[in-house]
Scaffold this motif. Sequence first.
Motif, PDB file in Angstrom:
ATOM      1  N   ILE A   1      10.978 116.984  47.230  1.00 55.29           N
ATOM      2  CA  ILE A   1      10.259 116.511  48.416  1.00 55.29           C
ATOM      3  C   ILE A   1      11.104 116.719  49.668  1.00 55.29           C
ATOM      4  O   ILE A   1      10.601 117.177  50.708  1.00 55.29           O
ATOM      5  CB  ILE A   1       9.884 115.024  48.259  1.00 55.29           C
ATOM      6  CG1 ILE A   1       8.839 114.853  47.150  1.00 55.29           C
ATOM      7  CG2 ILE A   1       9.357 114.457  49.584  1.00 55.29           C
ATOM      8  CD1 ILE A   1       8.502 113.406  46.852  1.00 55.29           C
ATOM      9  N   ALA A   2      12.394 116.410  49.572  1.00 60.19           N
ATOM     10  CA  ALA A   2      13.292 116.572  50.719  1.00 60.19           C
ATOM     11  C   ALA A   2      13.402 118.039  51.128  1.00 60.19           C
ATOM     12  O   ALA A   2      13.386 118.363  52.327  1.00 60.19           O
ATOM     13  CB  ALA A   2      14.674 116.016  50.383  1.00 60.19           C
ATOM     14  N   GLY A   3      13.508 118.925  50.146  1.00 57.93           N
ATOM     15  CA  GLY A   3      13.614 120.352  50.443  1.00 57.93           C
ATOM     16  C   GLY A   3      12.365 120.905  51.098  1.00 57.93           C
ATOM     17  O   GLY A   3      12.439 121.670  52.075  1.00 57.93           O
ATOM     18  N   ILE A   4      11.209 120.533  50.577  1.00 56.12           N
ATOM     19  CA  ILE A   4       9.944 120.983  51.155  1.00 56.12           C
ATOM     20  C   ILE A   4       9.784 120.425  52.570  1.00 56.12           C
ATOM     21  O   ILE A   4       9.339 121.132  53.490  1.00 56.12           O
ATOM     22  CB  ILE A   4       8.752 120.551  50.268  1.00 56.12           C
ATOM     23  CG1 ILE A   4       8.817 121.275  48.919  1.00 56.12           C
ATOM     24  CG2 ILE A   4       7.425 120.843  50.963  1.00 56.12           C
ATOM     25  CD1 ILE A   4       7.751 120.833  47.936  1.00 56.12           C
ATOM     26  N   THR A   5      10.159 119.169  52.744  1.00 54.60           N
ATOM     27  CA  THR A   5      10.060 118.542  54.065  1.00 54.60           C
ATOM     28  C   THR A   5      10.931 119.269  55.073  1.00 54.60           C
ATOM     29  O   THR A   5      10.502 119.568  56.199  1.00 54.60           O
ATOM     30  CB  THR A   5      10.476 117.058  53.998  1.00 54.60           C
ATOM     31  OG1 THR A   5       9.627 116.381  53.069  1.00 54.60           O
ATOM     32  CG2 THR A   5      10.359 116.406  55.357  1.00 54.60           C
ATOM     33  N   THR A   6      12.173 119.567  54.689  1.00 49.48           N
ATOM     34  CA  THR A   6      13.083 120.296  55.575  1.00 49.48           C
ATOM     35  C   THR A   6      12.524 121.667  55.917  1.00 49.48           C
ATOM     36  O   THR A   6      12.523 122.085  57.086  1.00 49.48           O
ATOM     37  CB  THR A   6      14.463 120.463  54.918  1.00 49.48           C
ATOM     38  OG1 THR A   6      15.069 119.183  54.736  1.00 49.48           O
ATOM     39  CG2 THR A   6      15.382 121.317  55.786  1.00 49.48           C
ATOM     40  N   LEU A  54       3.253 114.857  56.900  1.00 51.00           N
ATOM     41  CA  LEU A  54       3.088 116.256  57.304  1.00 51.00           C
ATOM     42  C   LEU A  54       1.801 116.848  56.736  1.00 51.00           C
ATOM     43  O   LEU A  54       1.014 117.485  57.451  1.00 51.00           O
ATOM     44  CB  LEU A  54       4.287 117.088  56.816  1.00 51.00           C
ATOM     45  CG  LEU A  54       5.604 116.953  57.574  1.00 51.00           C
ATOM     46  CD1 LEU A  54       6.717 117.648  56.806  1.00 51.00           C
ATOM     47  CD2 LEU A  54       5.477 117.549  58.958  1.00 51.00           C
ATOM     48  N   ALA A  55       1.596 116.638  55.436  1.00 52.51           N
ATOM     49  CA  ALA A  55       0.406 117.189  54.779  1.00 52.51           C
ATOM     50  C   ALA A  55      -0.873 116.605  55.371  1.00 52.51           C
ATOM     51  O   ALA A  55      -1.841 117.331  55.641  1.00 52.51           O
ATOM     52  CB  ALA A  55       0.463 116.907  53.276  1.00 52.51           C
ATOM     53  N   ALA A  56      -0.886 115.298  55.616  1.00 52.43           N
ATOM     54  CA  ALA A  56      -2.071 114.646  56.165  1.00 52.43           C
ATOM     55  C   ALA A  56      -2.388 115.172  57.562  1.00 52.43           C
ATOM     56  O   ALA A  56      -3.555 115.388  57.913  1.00 52.43           O
ATOM     57  CB  ALA A  56      -1.857 113.132  56.209  1.00 52.43           C
ATOM     58  N   THR A  57      -1.346 115.392  58.360  1.00 56.69           N
ATOM     59  CA  THR A  57      -1.547 115.904  59.719  1.00 56.69           C
ATOM     60  C   THR A  57      -2.103 117.321  59.693  1.00 56.69           C
ATOM     61  O   THR A  57      -3.007 117.670  60.470  1.00 56.69           O
ATOM     62  CB  THR A  57      -0.228 115.880  60.506  1.00 56.69           C
ATOM     63  OG1 THR A  57       0.350 114.570  60.423  1.00 56.69           O
ATOM     64  CG2 THR A  57      -0.451 116.232  61.959  1.00 56.69           C
ATOM     65  N   VAL A  74       2.074 119.528  63.866  1.00 57.51           N
ATOM     66  CA  VAL A  74       2.235 118.956  62.531  1.00 57.51           C
ATOM     67  C   VAL A  74       3.664 118.471  62.302  1.00 57.51           C
ATOM     68  O   VAL A  74       3.882 117.405  61.716  1.00 57.51           O
ATOM     69  CB  VAL A  74       1.844 119.999  61.460  1.00 57.51           C
ATOM     70  CG1 VAL A  74       2.148 119.461  60.066  1.00 57.51           C
ATOM     71  CG2 VAL A  74       0.364 120.345  61.576  1.00 57.51           C
ATOM     72  N   THR A  75       4.642 119.232  62.760  1.00 59.67           N
ATOM     73  CA  THR A  75       6.038 118.864  62.533  1.00 59.67           C
ATOM     74  C   THR A  75       6.567 117.869  63.570  1.00 59.67           C
ATOM     75  O   THR A  75       7.565 117.191  63.337  1.00 59.67           O
ATOM     76  CB  THR A  75       6.938 120.108  62.544  1.00 59.67           C
ATOM     77  OG1 THR A  75       6.812 120.775  63.804  1.00 59.67           O
ATOM     78  CG2 THR A  75       6.550 121.064  61.436  1.00 59.67           C
ATOM     79  N   ALA A  76       5.922 117.779  64.706  1.00 61.06           N
ATOM     80  CA  ALA A  76       6.404 116.922  65.797  1.00 61.06           C
ATOM     81  C   ALA A  76       6.604 115.457  65.392  1.00 61.06           C
ATOM     82  O   ALA A  76       7.640 114.867  65.723  1.00 61.06           O
ATOM     83  CB  ALA A  76       5.453 117.018  66.982  1.00 61.06           C
ATOM     84  N   PRO A  77       5.650 114.816  64.714  1.00 55.55           N
ATOM     85  CA  PRO A  77       5.850 113.403  64.362  1.00 55.55           C
ATOM     86  C   PRO A  77       7.106 113.167  63.534  1.00 55.55           C
ATOM     87  O   PRO A  77       7.798 112.160  63.708  1.00 55.55           O
ATOM     88  CB  PRO A  77       4.585 113.062  63.560  1.00 55.55           C
ATOM     89  CG  PRO A  77       3.562 114.040  64.039  1.00 55.55           C
ATOM     90  CD  PRO A  77       4.325 115.303  64.287  1.00 55.55           C
TER      91      PRO A  77
END
Length: 452
Positions: free
Chosen positions: A34-39, A212-215, A361-364
């Motif tokens: 999850i951390a890797g995908i998020t980054t 991120l996915a929801a946005t 999408v990434t801003a929040p």
Amino acid sequence: MDKNIDIATETRTNWFERQFKIKASGSTIKTEIIAGITTFIAMSYILFVNPTILGDAGLDKGAVFVATALTGVVGCLATAFIANYPIAVAPGLGSNAFFAYPVVLGMGIPWQTALAGVFVASLLFMLVTVLKVREVVINAIPTNLKAAMAVGIGLFIAFTGLKQGASSSVVLNHLSPLRVGQIRTFWLTVFGLIVTVALLARKVPGALFIGLAATAIMGVVTGLIAMPHSIIASIPSLAPTFGVSIMNIHNVFNVQMAVVILVFFFSVFFDTTGTVIGLAQQAGFIKDNKMPKEVGKALFTDSTSMIAGSVFGSTPTACYIESSTGIAAGGRPGFTAVVVAIMFVLSLFFSPLLAVVTSQVTAPILIIVGSFMMKSIANIDWSEFETSFAAFMIILCVPLTYNISYGLAFGLITYPITMIAADKGKKVHPIMYVAALLFLLLLFTMHELPAK
């Protein structure tokens, strides 16, 4: 048969633990993924921004796209297996703009020669890393200034998220730092911020990635984000840029290119050092004001990826501040970086899908992570004016100049001045005096470098 399967599974598990120490770091494979995908999602914009900027300088955009992804793969894998850190490395912003506009278009230097300059700068970068010059510099920086770097970068991240996410909605102007314009595009960022903050407040695992996915889904549903026409795209050829830097190295031996090389070198040196310190502060890697040996390895991997990137056909690399999103999601050992590398590989085949992950999408996530990094401000001893004022200058100037290197420059130049004035000049490490002089040189040589 079942026994053999169990043995094989146990062997793989033991290898993962020996290599990455996932359990020892308090993480899990699921958390690391999850951390890797998020980054990756937070930093994936570089796959499109880098080809656009370097394309203006005459480089083949398709080749630069591949070079950017491959450089990210090399950088992230090196960080994972050599340093075991959750820090993603890829071609950085700022240096690519300097390459394209002042150097190639402004000075008239052929892009092939400029790319050779990047290669030479990367060799210098490797040399100072092997000699452990950067590691010594980091350990010589006072605690107050280290904490200030984390806070300054946190504000930088939040401001970046606000600018990128709001796009045309929040713009710079001469009356105030920011103003809100067309709320129609900004509302998607607001939606993502509300959802993600609510998930974090409820302590939902993987809240950043879910947000991120929801946005992104909301953006597609409302039509603010267009669905790509295809899912799989062919991989462009790397031939137009591969090895060009080495083939043109004989063209860099002149005064003009010496200046260009020094600017690349100083920019990456100070920018990456500041970013690594900030991320290490956030992850809790710094103990007793000392950087662990693994951080020195992380700096080495950065210089390694810079060499690889110049050969592939890209500008200098950087340890990405967006790694803070993965760290905030729980990523601690290097397996986070392995996941980022895998995502870079997949991006070569599914690049159209990346268009769904817009700046809104990434801003929040960037805004929220910026708030996380503010906690380091508690580590600053404000009663000690001679160091706290220098810390304040870093916190103030990093976001307001929108450039990490400039922000560090103002703070580290101020530090020895206030210490001497307080009759404590002998307590200043000699390296800090050298750093102050180098930062002065940085300010003079980087006056045309676009803000990062």
